[in-house]
Every structure is written in structure tokens, then in C-alpha cells.
Design a protein around this motif. Structure first.
Motif, PDB file in Angstrom:
ATOM      1  N   UNK A  31      -2.558   1.864  -1.123  1.00 40.66           N
ATOM      2  CA  UNK A  31      -2.008   0.586  -0.670  1.00 40.66           C
ATOM      3  C   UNK A  31      -2.978  -0.122   0.272  1.00 40.66           C
ATOM      4  N   UNK A  32      -3.658   0.647   1.118  1.00 34.38           N
ATOM      5  CA  UNK A  32      -4.642   0.055   2.039  1.00 34.38           C
ATOM      6  C   UNK A  32      -5.794  -0.584   1.270  1.00 34.38           C
ATOM      7  N   UNK A  33      -6.248   0.095   0.207  1.00 35.28           N
ATOM      8  CA  UNK A  33      -7.332  -0.457  -0.627  1.00 35.28           C
ATOM      9  C   UNK A  33      -6.910  -1.783  -1.263  1.00 35.28           C
ATOM     10  N   UNK A  34      -5.686  -1.824  -1.781  1.00 36.08           N
ATOM     11  CA  UNK A  34      -5.184  -3.059  -2.394  1.00 36.08           C
ATOM     12  C   UNK A  34      -5.118  -4.174  -1.351  1.00 36.08           C
ATOM     13  N   UNK A  35      -4.645  -3.829  -0.160  1.00 34.16           N
ATOM     14  CA  UNK A  35      -4.489  -4.820   0.906  1.00 34.16           C
ATOM     15  C   UNK A  35      -5.834  -5.392   1.347  1.00 34.16           C
ATOM     16  N   UNK A  36      -6.840  -4.534   1.485  1.00 34.74           N
ATOM     17  CA  UNK A  36      -8.145  -4.986   1.963  1.00 34.74           C
ATOM     18  C   UNK A  36      -8.935  -5.741   0.902  1.00 34.74           C
ATOM     19  N   UNK A  37      -8.704  -5.415  -0.367  1.00 32.96           N
ATOM     20  CA  UNK A  37      -9.478  -6.043  -1.439  1.00 32.96           C
ATOM     21  C   UNK A  37      -8.857  -7.344  -1.931  1.00 32.96           C
ATOM     22  N   UNK A  38      -7.611  -7.612  -1.564  1.00 33.34           N
ATOM     23  CA  UNK A  38      -6.931  -8.831  -2.028  1.00 33.34           C
ATOM     24  C   UNK A  38      -7.154  -9.983  -1.042  1.00 33.34           C
ATOM     25  N   UNK A  39      -6.782 -11.164  -1.459  1.00 29.86           N
ATOM     26  CA  UNK A  39      -6.940 -12.365  -0.643  1.00 29.86           C
ATOM     27  C   UNK A  39      -5.713 -12.539   0.243  1.00 29.86           C
ATOM     28  N   UNK A  40      -5.639 -11.713   1.309  1.00 26.63           N
ATOM     29  CA  UNK A  40      -4.511 -11.734   2.225  1.00 26.63           C
ATOM     30  C   UNK A  40      -4.926 -12.358   3.553  1.00 26.63           C
ATOM     31  N   UNK A  41      -3.939 -12.802   4.347  1.00 23.23           N
ATOM     32  CA  UNK A  41      -4.258 -13.252   5.718  1.00 23.23           C
ATOM     33  C   UNK A  41      -4.921 -12.116   6.505  1.00 23.23           C
ATOM     34  N   UNK A  42      -5.836 -12.468   7.393  1.00 24.22           N
ATOM     35  CA  UNK A  42      -6.599 -11.470   8.146  1.00 24.22           C
ATOM     36  C   UNK A  42      -5.682 -10.539   8.946  1.00 24.22           C
ATOM     37  N   UNK A  43      -4.591 -11.074   9.494  1.00 21.08           N
ATOM     38  CA  UNK A  43      -3.674 -10.265  10.290  1.00 21.08           C
ATOM     39  C   UNK A  43      -3.032  -9.173   9.438  1.00 21.08           C
ATOM     40  N   UNK A  44      -2.672  -9.519   8.202  1.00 14.30           N
ATOM     41  CA  UNK A  44      -2.066  -8.542   7.296  1.00 14.30           C
ATOM     42  C   UNK A  44      -3.066  -7.432   6.977  1.00 14.30           C
ATOM     43  N   UNK A  45      -4.330  -7.812   6.740  1.00 15.23           N
ATOM     44  CA  UNK A  45      -5.365  -6.816   6.461  1.00 15.23           C
ATOM     45  C   UNK A  45      -5.579  -5.897   7.662  1.00 15.23           C
ATOM     46  N   UNK A  46      -5.627  -6.491   8.843  1.00 15.54           N
ATOM     47  CA  UNK A  46      -5.834  -5.701  10.063  1.00 15.54           C
ATOM     48  C   UNK A  46      -4.682  -4.719  10.279  1.00 15.54           C
ATOM     49  N   UNK A  47      -3.459  -5.170   9.992  1.00 20.92           N
ATOM     50  CA  UNK A  47      -2.294  -4.297  10.146  1.00 20.92           C
ATOM     51  C   UNK A  47      -2.355  -3.134   9.158  1.00 20.92           C
TER      52      UNK A  47
ATOM     53  N   UNK B  26      -5.038  -1.779   7.680  1.00 19.94           N
ATOM     54  CA  UNK B  26      -6.100  -0.841   8.056  1.00 19.94           C
ATOM     55  C   UNK B  26      -5.712  -0.047   9.302  1.00 19.94           C
ATOM     56  N   UNK B  27      -5.118  -0.726  10.260  1.00 20.11           N
ATOM     57  CA  UNK B  27      -4.697  -0.046  11.488  1.00 20.11           C
ATOM     58  C   UNK B  27      -3.661   1.025  11.221  1.00 20.11           C
ATOM     59  N   UNK B  28      -2.713   0.715  10.345  1.00 18.13           N
ATOM     60  CA  UNK B  28      -1.678   1.695   9.997  1.00 18.13           C
ATOM     61  C   UNK B  28      -2.279   2.935   9.347  1.00 18.13           C
ATOM     62  N   UNK B  29      -3.266   2.721   8.465  1.00 19.02           N
ATOM     63  CA  UNK B  29      -3.885   3.864   7.791  1.00 19.02           C
ATOM     64  C   UNK B  29      -4.686   4.727   8.763  1.00 19.02           C
ATOM     65  N   UNK B  30      -5.360   4.092   9.700  1.00 16.68           N
ATOM     66  CA  UNK B  30      -6.122   4.851  10.702  1.00 16.68           C
ATOM     67  C   UNK B  30      -5.188   5.667  11.597  1.00 16.68           C
ATOM     68  N   UNK B  31      -4.071   5.049  11.993  1.00 17.68           N
ATOM     69  CA  UNK B  31      -3.076   5.764  12.809  1.00 17.68           C
ATOM     70  C   UNK B  31      -2.479   6.925  12.017  1.00 17.68           C
ATOM     71  N   UNK B  32      -2.220   6.691  10.722  1.00 14.10           N
ATOM     72  CA  UNK B  32      -1.661   7.734   9.860  1.00 14.10           C
ATOM     73  C   UNK B  32      -2.619   8.919   9.764  1.00 14.10           C
ATOM     74  N   UNK B  33      -3.921   8.625   9.633  1.00 14.05           N
ATOM     75  CA  UNK B  33      -4.921   9.697   9.551  1.00 14.05           C
ATOM     76  C   UNK B  33      -4.966  10.492  10.853  1.00 14.05           C
ATOM     77  N   UNK B  34      -4.854   9.794  11.970  1.00 17.70           N
ATOM     78  CA  UNK B  34      -4.847  10.464  13.279  1.00 17.70           C
ATOM     79  C   UNK B  34      -3.667  11.420  13.381  1.00 17.70           C
ATOM     80  N   UNK B  35      -2.470  10.940  13.008  1.00 22.29           N
ATOM     81  CA  UNK B  35      -1.276  11.780  13.084  1.00 22.29           C
ATOM     82  C   UNK B  35      -1.310  12.897  12.054  1.00 22.29           C
ATOM     83  N   UNK B  36      -1.958  12.649  10.926  1.00 18.20           N
ATOM     84  CA  UNK B  36      -2.073  13.690   9.904  1.00 18.20           C
ATOM     85  C   UNK B  36      -2.815  14.904  10.453  1.00 18.20           C
ATOM     86  N   UNK B  37      -3.928  14.666  11.136  1.00 19.05           N
ATOM     87  CA  UNK B  37      -4.699  15.781  11.693  1.00 19.05           C
ATOM     88  C   UNK B  37      -3.923  16.499  12.798  1.00 19.05           C
ATOM     89  N   UNK B  38      -3.129  15.748  13.563  1.00 19.67           N
ATOM     90  CA  UNK B  38      -2.317  16.388  14.595  1.00 19.67           C
ATOM     91  C   UNK B  38      -1.217  17.240  13.961  1.00 19.67           C
TER      92      UNK B  38
END
Length: 250
Positions: free
Chosen positions: A178-194, A196-208
Motif C-alpha cells: 500500500x505504501x508503494x502504491x501511495x508513493x508512486x501515485x499522483x497524491x497530495x504530498x501530505x497523504x504521501x508523507x502520512x 511513508x510515516x506510517x510504514x516507518x512507524x510500523x517497521x519500528x514497532x515490528x522490530x520491538x
């Protein structure tokens, strides 16, 4: 923002607050956190159900990409936004205010609010809610069981394993797609930032979570081996005592 969306948010905030007050009366001896987690479990179940029902085509759940949000999708987002507003306020009244949790709520509120304002990317944002909430009931179940006296039991371990497995599938398998689709599509910058941020947070919690499960499984294995060793020693001591007794009789 549409009038029906604003009404849904207002009614939602009042409803979640009323639900919390009701749970507090039903469980007067339970902690503030316990009652709030019951409400959070109700929201997670409702959000996942509404997200499931809003899918138009299961062959491609997030299609058409970047399209105008449907009324059902707007409803899902509004319900979750109302819950986040309630939960943000509720968490500030608890004895332990978690800064990470507060920041998470504020970022989520801004993100969903942006989606409702733009009325675009409804499919992707609803999919995000599904991904983030599908593991939440088991997250809260872990803590509820601890307060009910089931800490360090097989039931609590089963809840831990289910939470870890569902979180991993949703956040680390479906989430990156879903993150790949969001970043590669023509979305508002805020939506893209959200996204990517969610995926990074998810990866952090995954390792914990991986570290947590490794610790719990190791602890349980060590405890089990220690118990077996203790029982073995008891049997050995008993047999040794019996031998000495037989020798003295002879």
C-alpha cells in the motif's frame, strides 16, 4: 468537508465518550486504562467491519487508485476520526500520559482530516485503517488479560502470538504494498508523507514486537526446562533415598 461527515464525527465523539462512561459503571473496580481498552476494542472491531463492507471490488480492494472517496469510505474515516479525537482526550485524563501515543493520535487526526477534506484516496485510506486496526483487538486483549490475572499464562501467550502474527502480516506484508502504491501515485504530498510515516512507524514497532516475542518465548522455554530439571532432581533424590533405606534394612 461535507455536513454529514461533520455530523458523523460529532455523534461519534459523543458515542465513544458515552461508551467509556458506561464501561466504567459496568466495571467500577477496573482501571481507567482497562475501560478505555474495552472501548478501543469496540472501535477496532467496528472500523475493520466498516472497512471490509466499503470495498467495491475484492479483485482490487484499493481500486480505482486516487479516486474520489465514496460515502461509505467517508463514513469509515469519520468514525475512526471521531474515535481518535475521543481517545486523545481520554488519554490526557489518565494518570500516565504517553507522549508517543499523543503524537501518534495527532498525526493520525491530521492525516484522516486531510483525506476527508480532499475527498480523495478513500480506498487507500480505508485500507490503511484496516491494516492498522486489524491487530488492535489482540493488542488490547493482551493488556486486559493481564489485569484480569492471566499474566504469564498460556492464554496470555496465545494472545501475544496472535497479535504478533496479525501485526506482521498486516503491517509488514500488506503495508509495504500500500505504501508503494501511495508513493508512486499522483497524491497530495501530505497523504504521501502520512503513508511513508506510517510504514516507518510500523517497521519500528515490528522490530520491538519481534524482540518482545523472542524474550517471552525464551523466558517460557527456560522456565519449562527449569521445572523439568527440578522434577528430575526430585525423582532422583527420592530414588536415592529409597536405595539408602533398602541398604540399611539389609
Amino acid at each position: 468537508m461535507e455536513d454529514y461527515v461533520i455530523k458523523t464525527i460529532v455523534v461519534g465523539v459523543v458515542s465513544w465518550t458515552s461508551a467509556f462512561v458506561l464501561v466504567r459503571r459496568i466495571f467500577p473496580k477496573r482501571s481507567f486504562d482497562f475501560c478505555n481498552r474495552v472501548v478501543s476494542t469496540l472501535h477496532a472491531t467496528l472500523a475493520v467491519t466498516l472497512a471490509w463492507l466499503s470495498v467495491k471490488d475484492w479483485r482490487c480492494p484499493i481500486c480505482p487508485v486516487g479516486s474520489k472517496s465514496s460515502p461509505k469510505q467517508m463514513q469509515v474515516l469519520a468514525v475512526s476520526l471521531s474515535y481518535l479525537i475521543y481517545d486523545l482526550a481520554c488519554c490526557q485524563l489518565d494518570e500516565r500520559v504517553n507522549l508517543d501515543n499523543t503524537v501518534h493520535h495527532l498525526v493520525s487526526i491530521v492525516g484522516i482530516g486531510a483525506g476527508l477534506s480532499h475527498q480523495k484516496c478513500g480506498s487507500e485510506m480505508v485500507a490503511t485503517i484496516w491494516i492498522t486496526e486489524i491487530s488492535s483487538p489482540f493488542l488490547h486483549l493482551r493488556e486486559l488479560l493481564k489485569e484480569l490475572g492471566y499474566r504469564d499464562t498460556l492464554l496470555n501467550l496465545a494472545a501475544d502470538i496472535l497479535f504478533a502474527a496479525i501485526f506482521t502480516f498486516a503491517r509488514m506484508v500488506v503495508g509495504p504494498c500500500l505504501t508503494y502504491v501511495t508513493l508512486s501515485a499522483n497524491y497530495p504530498l501530505l497523504i504521501k508523507a502520512m503513508g511513508l510515516g506510517l510504514q516507518l512507524v510500523s517497521a519500528f514497532w515490528f522490530f520491538k514486537i519481534v524482540r518482545m516475542m523472542k524474550h517471552k518465548l525464551t523466558k517460557r522455554t527456560t522456565s519449562k526446562n527449569g521445572l523439568l530439571t527440578q522434577n528430575y532432581n526430585r525423582v532422583g533424590n527420592h530414588q536415592e533415598g529409597a536405595r539408602h533405606k533398602d541398604t540399611s534394612i539389609s
